[in-house]
Motif scaffolding. Structure first.
Motif, PDB file in Angstrom:
ATOM      1  N   ILE A 285       0.843  -1.211   0.000  1.00 36.73           N
ATOM      2  CA  ILE A 285       0.000   0.000   0.000  1.00 36.73           C
ATOM      3  C   ILE A 285       0.873   1.253   0.000  1.00 36.73           C
ATOM      4  CG2 ILE A 285      -1.712   1.329   1.310  1.00 36.73           C
ATOM      5  CD1 ILE A 285      -2.768  -1.309   2.411  1.00 36.73           C
ATOM      6  N   ILE A 286       1.925   1.245   0.830  1.00 40.39           N
ATOM      7  CA  ILE A 286       2.817   2.403   0.894  1.00 40.39           C
ATOM      8  C   ILE A 286       3.531   2.605  -0.446  1.00 40.39           C
ATOM      9  CG2 ILE A 286       4.952   3.262   1.947  1.00 40.39           C
ATOM     10  CD1 ILE A 286       4.018   2.092   4.582  1.00 40.39           C
ATOM     11  N   ARG A 287       3.972   1.516  -1.053  1.00 40.37           N
ATOM     12  CA  ARG A 287       4.657   1.634  -2.353  1.00 40.37           C
ATOM     13  C   ARG A 287       3.726   2.196  -3.417  1.00 40.37           C
ATOM     14  NH1 ARG A 287       7.198  -4.017  -3.762  1.00 40.37           N
ATOM     15  NH2 ARG A 287       7.903  -2.859  -5.584  1.00 40.37           N
ATOM     16  N   TYR A 328      -2.222  11.023   4.033  1.00 48.55           N
ATOM     17  CA  TYR A 328      -3.057  10.535   5.134  1.00 48.55           C
ATOM     18  C   TYR A 328      -3.026   8.998   5.182  1.00 48.55           C
ATOM     19  CZ  TYR A 328      -7.369   9.234   7.588  1.00 48.55           C
ATOM     20  OH  TYR A 328      -8.274   8.657   8.430  1.00 48.55           O
ATOM     21  N   ILE A 329      -3.156   8.363   4.017  1.00 48.09           N
ATOM     22  CA  ILE A 329      -3.149   6.895   3.958  1.00 48.09           C
ATOM     23  C   ILE A 329      -1.816   6.345   4.441  1.00 48.09           C
ATOM     24  CG2 ILE A 329      -3.227   4.913   2.387  1.00 48.09           C
ATOM     25  CD1 ILE A 329      -5.241   6.479   0.687  1.00 48.09           C
ATOM     26  N   ALA A 455      10.278   5.418   3.220  1.00 47.71           N
ATOM     27  CA  ALA A 455       9.294   6.147   2.419  1.00 47.71           C
ATOM     28  C   ALA A 455       9.263   7.623   2.803  1.00 47.71           C
ATOM     29  CB  ALA A 455       7.905   5.529   2.610  1.00 47.71           C
ATOM     30  N   LYS A 456       9.390   7.904   4.107  1.00 49.47           N
ATOM     31  CA  LYS A 456       9.404   9.294   4.566  1.00 49.47           C
ATOM     32  C   LYS A 456      10.694  10.003   4.161  1.00 49.47           C
ATOM     33  CE  LYS A 456       6.445   8.540   8.623  1.00 49.47           C
ATOM     34  NZ  LYS A 456       6.347   8.635  10.094  1.00 49.47           N
ATOM     35  N   MET A 457      11.807   9.263   4.167  1.00 44.38           N
ATOM     36  CA  MET A 457      13.110   9.894   3.929  1.00 44.38           C
ATOM     37  C   MET A 457      13.491   9.946   2.455  1.00 44.38           C
ATOM     38  SD  MET A 457      14.021  10.822   6.915  1.00 44.38           S
ATOM     39  CE  MET A 457      15.699  11.330   6.549  1.00 44.38           C
ATOM     40  N   ARG A 458      12.658   9.370   1.572  1.00 38.10           N
ATOM     41  CA  ARG A 458      12.978   9.405   0.142  1.00 38.10           C
ATOM     42  C   ARG A 458      13.014  10.829  -0.405  1.00 38.10           C
ATOM     43  NH1 ARG A 458      12.930   4.873  -3.020  1.00 38.10           N
ATOM     44  NH2 ARG A 458      12.200   2.935  -2.078  1.00 38.10           N
ATOM     45  N   VAL A 459      12.273  11.745   0.237  1.00 34.61           N
ATOM     46  CA  VAL A 459      12.201  13.132  -0.245  1.00 34.61           C
ATOM     47  C   VAL A 459      13.145  14.031   0.535  1.00 34.61           C
ATOM     48  CG1 VAL A 459       9.851  12.920  -1.092  1.00 34.61           C
ATOM     49  CG2 VAL A 459      10.240  13.555   1.285  1.00 34.61           C
ATOM     50  N   ALA A 460      14.172  13.433   1.174  1.00 34.62           N
ATOM     51  CA  ALA A 460      15.106  14.216   1.984  1.00 34.62           C
ATOM     52  C   ALA A 460      16.539  13.926   1.546  1.00 34.62           C
ATOM     53  CB  ALA A 460      14.942  13.897   3.465  1.00 34.62           C
TER      54      ALA A 460
END
Length: 564
Positions: A285-287, A328-329, A455-460
């Motif tokens: 789901i996260i992917r 949100y998901i 997933a959170k750190m992919r944009v950092a």
């Protein structure tokens, strides 16, 4: 001959065969070719990335009778004996079962004796972090001053558990997780060599499930081939790995997109009844959400989508999700994952999760569903506005009789979340070299995180670094705020960075859109301080240290120097 597993049959026999560790293998080859090998090495990294294989190849290479550019020939007596595990001068020890002081003392006594067949006696100690403190102490002296014809190769998956005194006496190499593409290429090569038919999507699922470990990938491939009677199909790969089929994830996400909680629950039950892993389900789901976020963003980001899971049907759902809904998901799934790890009631948590993410707008739409309630709310709103107006008038008439009071702030602004002190501390000693080192270890740091954390750190990304700190900028403010508020996650990031850098290091966060402003403020403050301390003189002006430091940090293209 009995059947051998693929990972044993295809174990690398030369440095060139090792996949995904080019820097390490080239360094070792050069050391062997120039006769500049060390007396002790430490190979650390995730499981299945080639640590033990490289140790065995190095043991062969230093003893080979006819080496070629640092590679073992695999034809001489020594190489053949090593390949058949009958070379007495290469001793492999499993520290998990031989972790006491007596075992290490036995090694210390035997290293005095010369090799029986080869030039070097090589001790390969696997999972060395399992040694007791007493065993490490017994090993310490031998590592410091070993006989000339002895080499130690230590391998571990947990280098942080090894005493610094041991690490300082070895040449340390950190093995990285193998990229998905490298794993795919290796599996394709093996299957082509064996003339086995395979489905490319099935291989993609296996490569993703291996999580950077070549041995894990080959073990899963072996299992899938056995299940599928010596051929690899998409269905076989999904069954063996517990991965969801495209139809399953599409049906579930469609129900979520349409706010059909009953239909989403029905899809959930079918998925769980088919034996799929709840954890793998949440990861999928996260992917999918991550890919939809990239798809909804600009064209540069959309190119980073994982096309192996994003079918046409899933992409058609993109217009039903805005990024806020997708964030949100992901938040809800991340929370559910923590509960799944600590509970046996996975079905209950998955049901709760499904209802939450398939009905995210209940509070917003509840008022609209009942027109009578809507009218009541409107009346109440008017009354509240009237009362507020009267209170305001009373406050205005009495303001002259009341002493002035400090204003209270109920919400923190975005800038108040920033730890400017920590950011400025990093910038005080920041250098381009430290930033380069931070970027080099960043992939390894990400590999230590869970799927949700990654997933959170992919944009950092790191944007500035000093000896004892790294400033990390986030593309999306939502991720920045979530990580900033998660002190446990922040500590984990700092501890992982400290382990990789082998020194204390603090991770400091900043939104990317605020980074240029903060950087400019820092430069301006330092230049102003320097100007205030400067004594006026008619002599030829000297270079400003603050300006020089700013140029060193950010380059000529960023810093704009203006003379008063």
């Amino acid at each position: 001959m009995a059947y051998q597993a693929l990972y044993r049959v295809w174990r690398p026999q030369t440095f060139s065969d090792v996949i995904g560790q080019g820097v390490i293998t080239q360094t070792l080859k050069n050391a062997v070719a120039s006769n500049m090998t060390s007396h002790a090495y430490l190979f650390s990294g995730p499981r299945g990335t080639g640590k033990t294989s490289c140790a065995k190849i190095l043991a062969k290479a230093v003893n080979c009778l006819n080496p070629h550019d640092g590679e073992p020939c695999n034809e001489c007596e020594i190489c053949q004996a090593a390949n058949e595990n009958r070379l007495n001068d290469v001793i492999e020890i499993d520290a998990a079962s031989n972790n006491g002081v007596e075992e290490i003392r036995d090694i210390r006594d035997k290293v005095k004796y010369a090799p029986t067949e080869a030039k070097f006696k090589v001790y390969i100690i696997d999972e060395v972090h399992m040694l007791s403190q007493g065993a490490f102490n017994a090993l310490l002296k031998t590592l410091e001053e070993p006989p000339a014809n002895v080499m130690f190769i230590l391998a571990t998956t947990e280098p942080q558990k090894i005493p610094a005194t041991i690490i300082s006496r070895t040449q340390s190499f950190t093995f990285r997780r193998i990229s998905k593409q490298d794993i795919l290429d290796r599996m394709t090569y093996i299957l082509d060599d064996k003339n086995i038919k395979y489905d490319e999507e099935g291989l993609n699922i296996i490569a993703a499930s291996a999580e950077g470990g070549m041995r894990d990938a080959l073990s899963i491939l072996d299992q899938a081939l056995s299940y599928g009677d010596d051929q690899l199909t998409l269905e076989n790969a999904q069954e063996v790995t517990g991965a969801l089929s495209n139809d399953q994830i599409t049906a579930y996400m469609s129900a979520v997109a349409n706010n059909e909680s009953a239909q989403a629950l029905e899809s959930l039950y079918k998925i769980l009844e088919s034996g799929r892993s709840a954890v793998r389900f949440t990861e999928m789901i996260i992917r999918v959400c991550r890919n939809l976020i990239l798809y909804n963003s600009n064209s540069d980001l959309s190119e980073q989508m994982d096309n192996t899971i994003m079918t046409k049907d899933l992409l058609n759902l993109a217009n039903k999700f805005d990024n806020q809904r997708l964030f949100y998901i992901v938040d809800q799934v991340s929370s559910a994952q923590k509960n799944l790890k600590n509970s046996n009631q996975t079905d209950v948590y998955m049901e709760i999760l499904t209802v939450k993410i398939s009905e995210p707008a209940i509070k917003e739409t509840a008022v609209e569903e009942n027109p009578t309630d809507n009218q009541e709310v409107e009346k109440l709103s008017q009354q509240v506005e009237k009362l507020q107006s009267e209170i305001k008038n009373l406050s205005t008439s009495n303001v002259s009789n009341q002493p002035e009071r400090p204003k209270k702030t109920t919400r923190k602004s975005k800038s108040n979340h920033l730890n400017r002190t920590a950011i400025y501390k990093v910038l005080d000693n920041a250098t381009k070299n430290d930033l380069s080192v931070a970027k080099d270890i960043w992939p390894d740091l990400m590999s230590k995180l869970s799927v949700t954390q990654r997933a959170k750190m992919r944009v950092a990304d790191p944007v500035a670094a000093s000896v004892d700190g790294i400033v990390v900028a986030f593309d999306f403010e939502l991720w920045y705020e979530q990580v900033q508020e998660d002190s446990e996650f922040l500590n984990e990031l700092s501890n992982s960075a400290s382990t990789l850098l082998k020194k204390d290091c603090e991770i400091v966060l900043v939104p990317k859109d605020q980074w240029p402003k903060i950087r400019k403020e820092y430069i301006s403050n330092n230049i102003d301080l320097t100007k205030n301390d400067k004594v006026e003189s008619k002599a030829e002006p000297k270079s400003d240290p603050a300006v020089d430091e700013a140029l060193n940090l950010f380059g000529n293209e960023i810093v704009d120097i203006k003379n008063d």
